[in-house]
Design an enzyme around this catalytic site. Structure first.
Site, PDB file in Angstrom:
ATOM      1  N   THR A 257     -64.578 -27.313 -68.132  1.00 19.59           N
ATOM      2  CA  THR A 257     -64.927 -28.721 -67.827  1.00 19.59           C
ATOM      3  C   THR A 257     -65.824 -28.960 -66.582  1.00 19.59           C
ATOM      4  O   THR A 257     -66.327 -29.934 -66.561  1.00 19.59           O
ATOM      5  CB  THR A 257     -63.787 -29.573 -67.650  1.00 19.59           C
ATOM      6  OG1 THR A 257     -62.738 -28.693 -66.908  1.00 19.59           O
ATOM      7  CG2 THR A 257     -62.895 -29.552 -69.141  1.00 19.59           C
ATOM      8  N   ASP A 258     -65.963 -27.869 -65.893  1.00 21.34           N
ATOM      9  CA  ASP A 258     -66.611 -28.091 -64.595  1.00 21.34           C
ATOM     10  C   ASP A 258     -67.808 -28.533 -64.605  1.00 21.34           C
ATOM     11  O   ASP A 258     -68.443 -29.477 -64.012  1.00 21.34           O
ATOM     12  CB  ASP A 258     -66.393 -26.949 -63.590  1.00 21.34           C
ATOM     13  CG  ASP A 258     -66.802 -25.631 -64.311  1.00 21.34           C
ATOM     14  OD1 ASP A 258     -67.391 -25.540 -65.448  1.00 21.34           O
ATOM     15  OD2 ASP A 258     -67.099 -24.566 -63.485  1.00 21.34           O
TER      16      ASP A 258
ATOM     17  N   SER B  46     -60.504 -14.541 -59.740  1.00 21.74           N
ATOM     18  CA  SER B  46     -61.497 -14.783 -58.682  1.00 21.74           C
ATOM     19  C   SER B  46     -60.972 -13.962 -57.314  1.00 21.74           C
ATOM     20  O   SER B  46     -60.883 -14.672 -56.508  1.00 21.74           O
ATOM     21  CB  SER B  46     -61.261 -16.433 -58.593  1.00 21.74           C
ATOM     22  OG  SER B  46     -62.131 -17.063 -58.930  1.00 21.74           O
ATOM     23  N   SER B  47     -61.037 -12.712 -57.697  1.00 18.17           N
ATOM     24  CA  SER B  47     -61.142 -11.931 -56.474  1.00 18.17           C
ATOM     25  C   SER B  47     -62.347 -11.955 -55.736  1.00 18.17           C
ATOM     26  O   SER B  47     -62.427 -11.890 -54.465  1.00 18.17           O
ATOM     27  CB  SER B  47     -60.894 -10.424 -57.112  1.00 18.17           C
ATOM     28  OG  SER B  47     -62.061  -9.942 -57.645  1.00 18.17           O
TER      29      SER B  47
ATOM     30  N   ASP C 242     -63.178 -22.104 -58.154  1.00 13.91           N
ATOM     31  CA  ASP C 242     -62.468 -20.831 -57.668  1.00 13.91           C
ATOM     32  C   ASP C 242     -62.104 -21.012 -56.309  1.00 13.91           C
ATOM     33  O   ASP C 242     -61.053 -20.831 -55.670  1.00 13.91           O
ATOM     34  CB  ASP C 242     -63.542 -19.555 -57.977  1.00 13.91           C
ATOM     35  CG  ASP C 242     -63.975 -19.294 -59.419  1.00 13.91           C
ATOM     36  OD1 ASP C 242     -63.267 -20.171 -60.398  1.00 13.91           O
ATOM     37  OD2 ASP C 242     -64.786 -18.582 -59.562  1.00 13.91           O
TER      38      ASP C 242
HETATM   39  P1  ADP Z   1     -63.141 -11.852 -60.639  1.00 15.36           P
HETATM   40  O1  ADP Z   1     -63.809 -12.780 -59.409  1.00 15.36           O
HETATM   41  O2  ADP Z   1     -62.671 -12.535 -62.014  1.00 15.36           O
HETATM   42  O3  ADP Z   1     -62.355 -10.675 -59.968  1.00 15.36           O
HETATM   43  P2  ADP Z   1     -65.924 -11.200 -60.508  1.00 15.36           P
HETATM   44  O4  ADP Z   1     -66.839 -10.176 -61.301  1.00 15.36           O
HETATM   45  O5  ADP Z   1     -66.360 -12.543 -59.993  1.00 15.36           O
HETATM   46  O6  ADP Z   1     -64.399 -11.103 -61.033  1.00 15.36           O
HETATM   47  O7  ADP Z   1     -65.874 -10.555 -58.852  1.00 15.36           O
HETATM   48  C1  ADP Z   1     -65.498  -8.992 -58.807  1.00 15.36           C
HETATM   49  C2  ADP Z   1     -66.248  -8.374 -57.879  1.00 15.36           C
HETATM   50  O8  ADP Z   1     -65.959  -8.990 -56.684  1.00 15.36           O
HETATM   51  C3  ADP Z   1     -66.039  -7.051 -57.860  1.00 15.36           C
HETATM   52  O9  ADP Z   1     -66.854  -6.429 -58.587  1.00 15.36           O
HETATM   53  C4  ADP Z   1     -66.546  -6.713 -56.246  1.00 15.36           C
HETATM   54  O10 ADP Z   1     -67.938  -6.544 -56.160  1.00 15.36           O
HETATM   55  C5  ADP Z   1     -66.051  -7.908 -55.685  1.00 15.36           C
HETATM   56  N1  ADP Z   1     -64.730  -7.849 -55.129  1.00 15.36           N
HETATM   57  C6  ADP Z   1     -63.690  -8.776 -55.312  1.00 15.36           C
HETATM   58  N2  ADP Z   1     -62.600  -8.180 -54.396  1.00 15.36           N
HETATM   59  C7  ADP Z   1     -63.001  -7.013 -53.747  1.00 15.36           C
HETATM   60  C8  ADP Z   1     -62.353  -6.173 -52.781  1.00 15.36           C
HETATM   61  N3  ADP Z   1     -60.910  -6.212 -52.531  1.00 15.36           N
HETATM   62  N4  ADP Z   1     -62.991  -5.282 -52.281  1.00 15.36           N
HETATM   63  C9  ADP Z   1     -64.157  -5.021 -52.685  1.00 15.36           C
HETATM   64  N5  ADP Z   1     -64.839  -6.030 -53.499  1.00 15.36           N
HETATM   65  C10 ADP Z   1     -64.281  -6.796 -54.061  1.00 15.36           C
HETATM   66 MG    MG Z   2     -65.307 -14.366 -59.466  1.00 16.56          MG
END
Ligand code: ADP
Ligand code: MG
Length: 367
Positions: free
Chosen positions: A24-25, A111-112, A157
């Site tokens: 939806t965004d 959303s890491s 996010d």
């Molecule tokens: P999501 O946001 O769903 O986890 P993404 O592909 O958008 O997936 O983001 C993942 C990427 O973010 C990883 O491949 C890495 O490059 C980076 N990342 C996220 N968290 C970390 C972390 N704690 N340490 C190093 N890189 C990270």
């Molecule tokens: Mg991401």
């Protein structure tokens, strides 16, 4: 010669889960999400030698030299993108180092990446004394991901990572950027189960969905699908595919508004039903599900104590989120992954979550 100023500061930013409001965004619609009680912590200190040293226990060390920062295609692009946006905002950074540790699975749709950006931003605010509103920081971090990393993500996010609140869901209006929280049912938990299958998402499917939505809005004579109703849709003779894509977005916006009422009424059963309907619409109308996600939803919704389940995030792989009775969440997660393993051979570790504090609450950001 270089030295590190003694004082180490700390900032935390959580991951997020999309509860309802799929795709939806970019249609200027509404989304319901929650910050998780899992996230990324940054510990950092200033340096005065124009050096940036970044360490992650997941990926190792990266260095960069100020003032010119270029993307390298590595993980450090996420924090360095944030640094670049701070510099563009006129913030003076003489150098710094930061150590990142995270309880989030990386690349699992939680959303890491936003957690890493927001943790960097919150840390830089503390280190430099720069002050920003949480929404401006969310936008700055989003720009870092869009422009420096090169990923075309929406605001959800970063905004959820900032505005999330323990025991609450987050409601974001992507048109007005109004954001608020709603009480999350005391009796409920979120069980997130990764399908462990990534279908080749070359961007083609995502762009096709966007284009179909824009095409539907154009044919309906409205600025964005946010403005469409099912009545509008039934008045128009749209090609079947465009019709179904639009029906998904219209339905999702409706479901988010209904979910807002359900949360205000403290009614997890209705929220769960809306989530399961959302998944059916993804499967049939938007075609962004996969056989594995369909199977996970089928397994989950057959278990007593599960109010509903759906794919979460963009789709085409990734994870499902189930709304479950809090008391049985652990057993439910284990049962979903046991059945899924028996049917597909894929090992998956369920995450049992409750909404957690976003960076704004966790750090107060000095504001
Ligand atoms: P999501 O946001 O769903 O986890 P993404 O592909 O958008 O997936 O983001 C993942 C990427 O973010 C990883 O491949 C890495 O490059 C980076 N990342 C996220 N968290 C970390 C972390 N704690 N340490 C190093 N890189 C990270
Ligand atoms: Mg991401």
């Amino acid at each position: 010669m270089c030295y590190t100023v003694e004082m180490t500061l700390r900032a935390f930013a959580p991951g997020r889960v999309e509860i309802l409001g799929n795709h939806t965004d970019y249609n200027e619609g509404v989304v319901l999400s929650a910050a998780l009680d899992l996230g990324t912590t940054a510990h950092g200190a200033m340096r005065d030698d124009q050096k940036i040293i970044l360490r992650s226990e997941k990926t190792g060390e990266a260095t960069a030299n100020l003032p010119s920062l270029q993307p390298s295609g590595e993980w450090s692009d996420y924090p360095l993108g944030v640094v670049k946006m701070f510099l563009e905002a006129g913030v003076k950074i003489p150098g710094f180092e930061a150590d990142f540790s995270s309880t989030l699975p990386v690349g699992a749709g939680l959303s890491s990446s936003a957690a890493l950006e927001v943790a960097t931003g919150a840390l830089l605010m503390k280190l430099t004394g720069f002050s920003s509103t949480p929404m401006d920081l969310a936008k700055l971090c989003r720009r870092a991901e869009n422009e420096f990393v090169g990923v075309n993500c929406g605001l959800l996010d970063q905004a959820t990572s900032l505005f999330g609140e323990a025991e609450h869901a987050v409601f974001l209006d992507c048109r007005t950027e109004a954001i608020g929280t709603l009480p999350f049912p005391e009796s409920a938990a979120l069980v997130i189960v990764n399908s462990e299958v990534k279908h080749a998402l070359t961007g083609g499917e995502y762009n096709e969905r966007r284009d179909s939505c824009f095409e539907a809005a154009r044919r309906l004579g409205i600025p964005a699908l946010r403005d469409a109703t099912f009545a509008d849709l039934s008045r128009m003779e749209l090609p079947d595919l465009i019709h179904r894509r639009a029906a998904h977005i219209i339905g999702e916006n409706d479901r988010v508004f209904q979910a807002r009422e359900a949360l205000q009424a403290g009614d997890p059963a209705t929220l769960g039903k809306l989530m399961t309907s959302s998944h059916a619409s993804s499967r049939i109308n938007f075609e962004n599900s996969t056989p594995e996600l369909d199977l996970l939803v089928k397994i989950a919704t057959a278990i007593p104590g599960v109010w509903g389940a759906r794919l979460t995030g963009g789709g085409f792989g990734g994870a499902i989120v189930a709304l479950t009775e809090r008391e049985y969440a652990l057993q439910i997660g284990a049962e979903i992954s046991r059945h899924y393993h028996a049917r597909t051979g894929h090992q998956t570790i369920p995450l049992i979550c409750r909404p957690g504090d976003g960076a704004w609450h966790a750090n107060t950001l000095g504001i």
